[in-house]
Design an enzyme around this catalytic site. Structure first.
Site, mmCIF file in Angstrom:
data_model
loop_
_atom_site.group_PDB
_atom_site.id
_atom_site.type_symbol
_atom_site.label_atom_id
_atom_site.label_comp_id
_atom_site.label_asym_id
_atom_site.label_seq_id
_atom_site.Cartn_x
_atom_site.Cartn_y
_atom_site.Cartn_z
ATOM 1 N N SER A 149 0.786 -1.295 0.022
ATOM 2 C CA SER A 149 0.301 -0.121 0.256
ATOM 3 C C SER A 149 0.727 1.348 0.128
ATOM 4 O O SER A 149 2.011 1.394 0.753
ATOM 5 C CB SER A 149 -0.742 -0.057 1.465
ATOM 6 O OG SER A 149 -1.842 1.036 1.142
ATOM 7 N N TYR A 163 -1.861 -0.594 9.560
ATOM 8 C CA TYR A 163 -2.306 -0.782 8.323
ATOM 9 C C TYR A 163 -0.934 -0.875 7.865
ATOM 10 O O TYR A 163 -0.680 -0.960 7.064
ATOM 11 C CB TYR A 163 -3.552 -0.087 7.619
ATOM 12 C CG TYR A 163 -3.857 -0.323 6.464
ATOM 13 C CD1 TYR A 163 -3.987 -1.157 6.084
ATOM 14 C CD2 TYR A 163 -3.536 0.940 5.684
ATOM 15 C CE1 TYR A 163 -4.303 -2.108 4.879
ATOM 16 C CE2 TYR A 163 -3.347 0.645 4.465
ATOM 17 C CZ TYR A 163 -3.953 -0.748 3.993
ATOM 18 O OH TYR A 163 -4.685 -1.319 2.706
HETATM 19 N N1 NAP Z 1 -8.264 0.322 -1.895
HETATM 20 C C1 NAP Z 1 -7.519 0.997 -1.743
HETATM 21 O O1 NAP Z 1 -7.680 2.191 -1.499
HETATM 22 C C2 NAP Z 1 -6.726 -0.140 -0.863
HETATM 23 C C3 NAP Z 1 -5.126 0.922 -1.117
HETATM 24 C C4 NAP Z 1 -3.682 -0.002 -0.969
HETATM 25 C C5 NAP Z 1 -4.339 -1.354 -0.834
HETATM 26 N N2 NAP Z 1 -5.505 -1.958 -0.832
HETATM 27 C C6 NAP Z 1 -5.105 -3.537 -0.428
HETATM 28 O O2 NAP Z 1 -6.454 -4.011 -1.183
HETATM 29 C C7 NAP Z 1 -6.625 -5.322 -0.936
HETATM 30 C C8 NAP Z 1 -7.943 -5.711 -1.227
HETATM 31 O O3 NAP Z 1 -8.830 -4.407 -1.088
HETATM 32 P P1 NAP Z 1 -10.075 -4.219 -1.370
HETATM 33 O O4 NAP Z 1 -9.849 -2.440 -1.003
HETATM 34 O O5 NAP Z 1 -10.204 -4.597 -2.419
HETATM 35 O O6 NAP Z 1 -10.747 -3.766 -0.338
HETATM 36 P P2 NAP Z 1 -11.706 -4.856 0.049
HETATM 37 O O7 NAP Z 1 -13.359 -4.498 -1.304
HETATM 38 O O8 NAP Z 1 -12.805 -4.478 1.295
HETATM 39 O O9 NAP Z 1 -11.638 -6.104 0.215
HETATM 40 C C9 NAP Z 1 -10.896 -7.419 0.984
HETATM 41 C C10 NAP Z 1 -11.191 -8.173 0.625
HETATM 42 O O10 NAP Z 1 -10.231 -9.559 1.397
HETATM 43 C C11 NAP Z 1 -11.042 -10.225 2.088
HETATM 44 N N3 NAP Z 1 -11.047 -10.582 2.963
HETATM 45 C C12 NAP Z 1 -9.940 -10.011 4.168
HETATM 46 N N4 NAP Z 1 -10.305 -11.022 5.678
HETATM 47 C C13 NAP Z 1 -9.970 -12.333 4.594
HETATM 48 C C14 NAP Z 1 -9.182 -13.236 5.535
HETATM 49 N N5 NAP Z 1 -9.367 -13.320 6.094
HETATM 50 N N6 NAP Z 1 -8.863 -14.455 3.980
HETATM 51 C C15 NAP Z 1 -9.522 -14.499 2.881
HETATM 52 N N7 NAP Z 1 -10.134 -12.867 2.690
HETATM 53 C C16 NAP Z 1 -10.131 -11.944 3.588
HETATM 54 C C17 NAP Z 1 -12.231 -9.614 2.182
HETATM 55 O O11 NAP Z 1 -13.522 -10.544 1.827
HETATM 56 P P3 NAP Z 1 -14.674 -10.750 3.354
HETATM 57 O O12 NAP Z 1 -15.531 -10.232 2.366
HETATM 58 O O13 NAP Z 1 -14.688 -12.313 3.610
HETATM 59 O O14 NAP Z 1 -14.131 -9.779 4.258
HETATM 60 C C18 NAP Z 1 -12.064 -9.402 1.209
HETATM 61 O O15 NAP Z 1 -12.606 -10.092 0.001
HETATM 62 C C19 NAP Z 1 -6.097 -5.337 0.549
HETATM 63 O O16 NAP Z 1 -5.062 -6.401 0.786
HETATM 64 C C20 NAP Z 1 -5.843 -3.617 1.221
HETATM 65 O O17 NAP Z 1 -5.561 -3.428 1.924
HETATM 66 C C21 NAP Z 1 -6.646 -1.071 -0.429
#
Ligand code: NAP
Length: 298
Positions: A149, A163
């Site tokens: 991130s 985080y």
């Molecule tokens: N969006 C941003 O601005 C941003 C920026 C930098 C990095 N990221 C990173 O991008 C990645 C994806 O996040 P996103 O933005 O797409 O958010 P998101 O829509 O909330 O997706 C997160 C995903 O991770 C899953 N997850 C959480 N805990 C888990 C576990 N213990 N085992 C398996 N799956 C799990 C969630 O599943 P459930 O539905 O079961 O909870 C969901 O499918 C993350 O690593 C996040 O830190 C995001």
């Protein structure tokens, strides 16, 4: 450490992707992007029912759905990965996408808050990676994608410390993996997304206790994230399309070497560049003191 990994890959063939956390956001977008390139995808989620609708994207000859909670024990994760390998005989690309974006004042979360955040974003990611590595080492081929991130570089905002620390840790582990896996022709890509329009922004707060002194800053932070929700500047579909380009060495990445780090979003580029500049400036200002500690110094 080299910024690129000159490891030959066969980009002409169909690739098999194992993607964690595909119930929403970036993971879901990545499943679509990879399937659109005619690749095969093992899409995983904590709750299988939440990804059943992905079946409309491809038939079972190219899409396999599997339950996977990345915080399960190493034994459970190993057996899930064995199941995944057996689907098409191998895994070309592991994408460690699953993660949680905890917003929490450090002192309110305590050590327990840090452990809970690291359980998913660091220990879970490494457990899945450890389960996949024996298969990739055997084939002397593979790509591990680590989702880091921009926050690891830009964490001057209250409540993102836990985080940011988890993402900084996974960046460092990803860099070490790249070094250790080079002899096995396994590549590592550390993506550093900026602010993407997903549910990540509203992830839970693990505060163990509420401390009155932080009430105002906590409230301001909550209001900030609420206001940003739905207005984040970056598009998950575009972001994941770039990741597929880079991993496959095609499209907009066709003439570029395979990188170790990939910032996603103009905000990520801005903040990572700013931090790198500040570090270089600090090195310049203190260089005489820094080097003065060596035995070889006068
Ligand atoms: N969006 C941003 O601005 C941003 C920026 C930098 C990095 N990221 C990173 O991008 C990645 C994806 O996040 P996103 O933005 O797409 O958010 P998101 O829509 O909330 O997706 C997160 C995903 O991770 C899953 N997850 C959480 N805990 C888990 C576990 N213990 N085992 C398996 N799956 C799990 C969630 O599943 P459930 O539905 O079961 O909870 C969901 O499918 C993350 O690593 C996040 O830190 C995001």
């Amino acid at each position: 450490m080299a910024i690129t990994q000159d490891i030959p890959q066969d980009n002409s063939s169909t690739k098999v992707w194992l993607i964690t956390g595909t119930s929403s956001g970036m993971g879901r977008a990545l499943v679509k992007s990879a399937l659109e390139r005619n690749d095969k995808v093992i899409a995983t989620a904590r709750v299988l029912e939440q990804i059943q609708d992905l079946r409309s994207l491809a038939d079972s000859s190219r899409l396999y759905l599997m339950q996977l909670d990345i915080t399960d024990s190493q034994d459970v994760i190993n057996s899930k990965v064995t199941e995944a390998v057996e689907v098409w005989g191998h895994i070309d690309v592991l994408v460690n996408n699953a993660g949680t974006g905890v917003k929490m004042i450090l002192e309110e979360g305590g050590v327990e808050g840090i452990i809970r955040q690291f359980k998913t974003n660091v220990f879970g990611v490494m457990a899945v990676t450890y389960a996949v590595l024996p298969h990739m080492r055997r084939r002397l081929s593979g790509t591990i994608v680590i989702t880091g991130s921009r926050s690891a570089f830009a964490n001057e905002f209250p409540s993102v410390g836990t985080y940011a620390a988890s993402k900084a840790a996974i960046h460092a582990l990803g860099e070490s993996l790249a070094t250790e896996l080079r002899p096995f022709s396994i590549r590592v890509l550390i993506i550093q997304p900026g602010s993407f329009r997903t549910d990540c922004i509203m992830h839970p707060n693990y505060a163990q206790k509420k401390i009155k002194d932080y009430q105002e800053v906590d409230q301001k932070t909550k209001s900030f994230f609420l206001a940003l929700n739905g207005k984040q500047p970056n598009d998950p579909a575009r972001g994941m399309d770039i990741v597929v380009d880079v991993v496959r060495g095609e499209g907009r990445a066709a003439d570029k070497p395979f990188p170790l780090w990939l910032a996603l979003g103009a905000d990520a580029v801005r903040d990572i560049r700013a931090k790198a500049t500040r570090i270089v400036e600090s090195l310049d200002v203190y260089q005489d003191l820094s080097v003065a500690v060596g035995y070889d110094q006068p």
